[in-house]
Design an enzyme around this catalytic site. Structure first.
Site, mmCIF file in Angstrom:
data_model
loop_
_atom_site.group_PDB
_atom_site.id
_atom_site.type_symbol
_atom_site.label_atom_id
_atom_site.label_comp_id
_atom_site.label_asym_id
_atom_site.label_seq_id
_atom_site.Cartn_x
_atom_site.Cartn_y
_atom_site.Cartn_z
ATOM 1 N N ASP A 285 59.715 61.950 38.311
ATOM 2 C CA ASP A 285 59.330 62.543 39.580
ATOM 3 C C ASP A 285 60.105 63.873 39.713
ATOM 4 O O ASP A 285 60.979 64.195 38.901
ATOM 5 C CB ASP A 285 59.608 61.584 40.746
ATOM 6 C CG ASP A 285 58.753 61.927 41.978
ATOM 7 O OD1 ASP A 285 58.213 63.054 42.039
ATOM 8 O OD2 ASP A 285 58.645 61.089 42.880
HETATM 9 C C1 NOJ Z 1 57.533 63.993 44.722
HETATM 10 C C2 NOJ Z 1 56.754 62.751 45.044
HETATM 11 O O1 NOJ Z 1 57.619 61.632 45.097
HETATM 12 C C3 NOJ Z 1 55.630 62.454 44.066
HETATM 13 O O2 NOJ Z 1 54.867 61.399 44.591
HETATM 14 C C4 NOJ Z 1 54.818 63.680 43.805
HETATM 15 O O3 NOJ Z 1 53.767 63.367 42.917
HETATM 16 C C5 NOJ Z 1 55.705 64.766 43.249
HETATM 17 N N1 NOJ Z 1 56.737 65.091 44.227
HETATM 18 C C6 NOJ Z 1 54.949 66.030 42.857
HETATM 19 O O4 NOJ Z 1 54.548 66.731 43.967
#
Ligand code: NOJ
Length: 759
Positions: A285
């Site tokens: 993530d």
């Molecule tokens: C953080 C989030 O937790 C995740 O769900 C998301 O896909 C990513 N950022 C990318 O934006």
């Protein structure tokens, strides 16, 4: 090709046979082997890097910050760039200016639609309608791929049992069985049967794993749970998505057994690859790698090496792989094989997407204009939204008649920008249909709609600012609370019925939007009380991204329709249901608790050694609270209709199941009311005695049926050994012999039961 009503083309279901698959794999391996033989170590490491695109205008990609890095071969993909021309420009740098011309993969958070927006996933899950959910992902894939995107960070399949956690909005609620079915429908919708088609995109299952179990519902917080709970309750939807062929997985921010998921080798290699046979790639993530410094696992070099060794392939934004793993290789903490493996998996994903055949496959500028936000897609989104709404209460108020005077009140009534809800990166908020627009369009000149805002979202302007970010303003009204209220009461006095559009704003749920108080904000609740005092019928249109605590409303407001955030067509869909053009049929996928003090809350609880006696809500020295019962206000699976369904007693074909055998449980469901209606018939099972304790009931089947007034249908479920399996104390997946209870009914609380045995 198969056509569906709204004119969306679903992919033909072509199942590749095993030998054809082997030939394809061999071709891919040969291609990737040859390419990797040409790559330098730096170029391989570059493929593992997923930076943010940064901001640049169309035509300016080559002078953007990222251009140099792409040219050097230090970028594997980019995410959240909107616009096919922009994406084409960036791809051009990769395939024309980098040494090996390796195309980039383009990701985006296409969570519940692209520009045509569908209900937030929690709402979508309340449809319990798998073909519908699959189609919503299909539309999202068609639109996103038409604008250059070939990889979505969805589905989000984290089980959520704590409504304080704002990200409950992004998933399918509390139940592993329902969640697994939805996870598979979404993967099918995005990927179809052939990822290399121009209108399919790669799914990314997230957040692996257990992100929804954050302690105290606080986002990014620690999780800690037993392995039997992981395997039985939290893992199933991730596994289901992997079984459906999801091409990628995203690591979660949280720790699992004390090790952040991003560096957890047991999770990423033992469970995901060895046990579940996942063969795609894993991405972290956002800044998941450097965040492990704060977790306390070491410096960037250490955590990057740990992550790669754990089985993570791509680094989102962190630049830990890019900046440190070459040095770790020199120092011997990593092997070249580990780097090669990660690089290979990313190249394989690009190969499967057909990017090596044609890097501009998803960059068709014409499609980008004609296949986005089309009337057919918007119609599909409107119908889908009607299926996500849950009728929580109705004392003969709904459906409304298109006549007389309707007072529309509340901060969400004229709030187009809020209709799409959280995570709608590609939506154009102002194009969404607000409640007032929808209602006016529906009644035309048959009824009069009067509108007053009545109250701001909250008394606290700062809280409102935090809860209306990213252009999702509610246009805070500068007048006093009293003035706003009086204006609303004035129009209420002239009306025959009052519709109160209240609750949360779009950004009150979603990432980093945990809350400790789940009541409707006081200023709105006060207004609601005043509206009720008029003695006129009041309908509460509840907007929310999570279950809210609405005990008081459930007792005092005659009609409550939960509308979540219904997407770009929400206003029309709300009118469809309010006026009875569509009969509501949504069923909750997450229980509504009485109080935040009950959280985490879920129907599939354990009995404990001191359960409450039947019919009691408090007894000393039992597992209960002094101040509220253990019940939900509205339980999992609950949702009313404008018609009434009657269930017969359960019929079992036998009361004994032999190993390898099965029995059938059936009920007759009849529509006893005056409206066509849809009902979700639910099957729950309880394993009465086990080698480990088992939940008081677990969803094990559901069927959504449509009945005309006076019509009946027999609904049956097959129960076999497989359905009764669970992970025991040794994490073996077994069905244990003995007594079971089976329940069928309209929600997880109102059920009739029968008994059977497994030999
Ligand atoms: C953080 C989030 O937790 C995740 O769900 C998301 O896909 C990513 N950022 C990318 O934006």
């Amino acid at each position: 090709m198969k056509f569906i009503k709204a004119g969306i083309v679903l992919l033909a279901t072509i199942h590749m046979n095993a030998s054809a698959q082997t030939v394809t794999d061999q071709k891919m391996n040969k291609f990737v082997d040859a390419l990797m033989a040409k790559m330098t170590l730096d170029e391989k490491i570059g493929q593992l890097n997923l930076p943010q695109a940064g901001d640049f205008t169309t035509g300016q990609a080559s002078s953007s910050n990222i251009a140099q890095k792409i040219q050097e071969g230090s970028v594997g993909g980019l995410f959240n760039i909107k616009g096919v021309e922009k994406i084409k420009d960036v791809q051009k740098i990769a395939v024309e200016k980098s040494r090996l011309k390796i195309p980039l993969i383009f990701g985006m958070d296409v969570i519940h639609g692209y520009q045509t927006t569908f209900p937030i996933p929690l709402g979508l899950s309340c449809s319990w309608d798998m073909p519908l959910i699959e189609r919503s992902a299909r539309v999202a894939a068609i639109e996103a791929s038409a604008q250059g995107i070939n990889w979505t960070f969805s589905p989000m399949v984290d089980i959520s049992r704590d409504a304080r956690w704002g990200r409950a909005a992004e998933g399918s609620g509390e139940d592993p069985f329902l969640g697994s079915a939805i996870a598979q429908a979404m993967v099918r919708g995005y990927q179809g049967d052939d990822l290399s088609r121009k209108n399919t995109i790669m799914a990314c299952v997230k957040h692996f794993a257990l992100y929804g179990a954050a302690e105290a519902g606080r986002d990014y917080n620690t999780t800690d749970m037993s392995h039997v709970r992981m395997y039985n309750e939290y893992f199933p939807p991730y596994k289901a998505a992997v079984d459906a062929g999801a091409g990628s997985v995203m690591a979660s921010f949280n720790e699992v057994d004390g090790v952040p998921a991003t560096a957890n080798r047991w999770l990423m290699t033992e469970v995901l690859r060895n046990q579940w046979k996942f063969n795609g790639f894993v991405v972290t993530d956002y800044t998941g790698i450097p965040e492990m410094i704060a977790h306390g696992l070491g410096d960037l070099k250490t955590v990057s090496a740990l992550s790669l060794k754990a089985g993570v392939d791509m680094d989102m934004v962190g630049e830990g792989f890019l900046g440190t793993i070459k040095e770790s290789l020199k120092e011997g903490t990593l092997t070249e094989d580990q780097i090669n493996m990660a690089c290979r998996r990313i190249l394989e994903a690009k190969y499967k997407l057909g990017l090596f055949d044609d890097p501009y496959r998803y960059c068709d500028v014409k499609r980008g204009k004609t296949e986005v936000f089309t009337p057919a897609f918007r119609k599909e989104a409107r119908q889908t939204a009607t299926q996500s709404f849950v009728l929580l209460k109705n004392d003969n108020v709904l459906p409304l008649k298109k006549q007389g005077t309707i007072a529309l009140v509340g901060p969400l009534a004229d709030a187009a920008e809020n209709m799409t809800g959280t995570w709608s990166v590609a939506a154009e908020f102002s194009k969404s249909v607000s409640v007032i627009q929808g209602l006016k369009r529906a009644v035309a000149d048959k009824a009069k709609i009067l509108y007053a805002k009545g109250a701001n979202l909250t008394e606290d302007a700062k809280l409102e600012e935090n809860a209306t970010m990213f252009g999702k303003t509610l246009h805070r009204d500068g007048r006093t609370t009293e003035d706003l209220k009086q204006e609303a009461l004035k129009i209420a006095a002239q009306a025959d019925v009052i519709v109160a559009a209240m609750g949360e704003s779009a950004e009150m749920s979603g990432e980093s939007s945990s809350r400790t108080n789940l009541d409707i904000p006081d200023v709105q609740k006060d207004l609601l009380k005043e509206l009720l005092k008029t003695g006129k019928p009041v309908v509460l249109l509840l907007f929310c991204g999570r279950p809210m605590t609405i005990s008081w409303e459930s007792k005092n407001v005659p009609a409550i329709l939960n509308v979540w955030f219904g997407g770009s067509e929400a206003g029309d869909a709300i009118a469809d249901v309010l006026f009875g053009d569509v009969n509501p049929s949504g069923k909750l996928s997450m229980s509504f608790p009485q109080s935040v003090g009950q959280l985490p809350f879920y129907y599939a609880q354990k009995n404990t050694g001191r359960p409450l006696p039947e019919g009691k809500w408090f007894e000393k020295f039992r597992s209960n609270y002094l101040d509220v019962s253990n019940d939900a206000v509205y339980p999992f699976g609950y949702g009313l209709s404008y018609t009434t369904f009657e269930y017969s007693q359960i019929k079992l074909s036998d009361t004994t199941i032999n190993r390898g055998g099965s029995i059938t449980a059936s009920v007759r469901v009849s529509n006893k009311g005056n409206h066509d209606g849809k009902e979700v018939v639910q099957l729950y099972i309880r394993d009465m005695v086990g080698s480990i304790t088992r939940p008081v009931k677990e969803l094990k089947g559901f069927k959504k049926i449509s009945l005309k007034p006076g019509e009946s249908q027999d609904v049956s479920f097959t129960i076999n050994e497989e359905l009764l399996k669970f992970y025991n104390g040794d994490l073996k997946y077994v069905a244990e012999p003995g007594a079971f209870k089976l329940f069928i009914g309209t929600n997880s609380r109102d059920l009739s039961e029968a008994n059977f045995n497994l030999l």
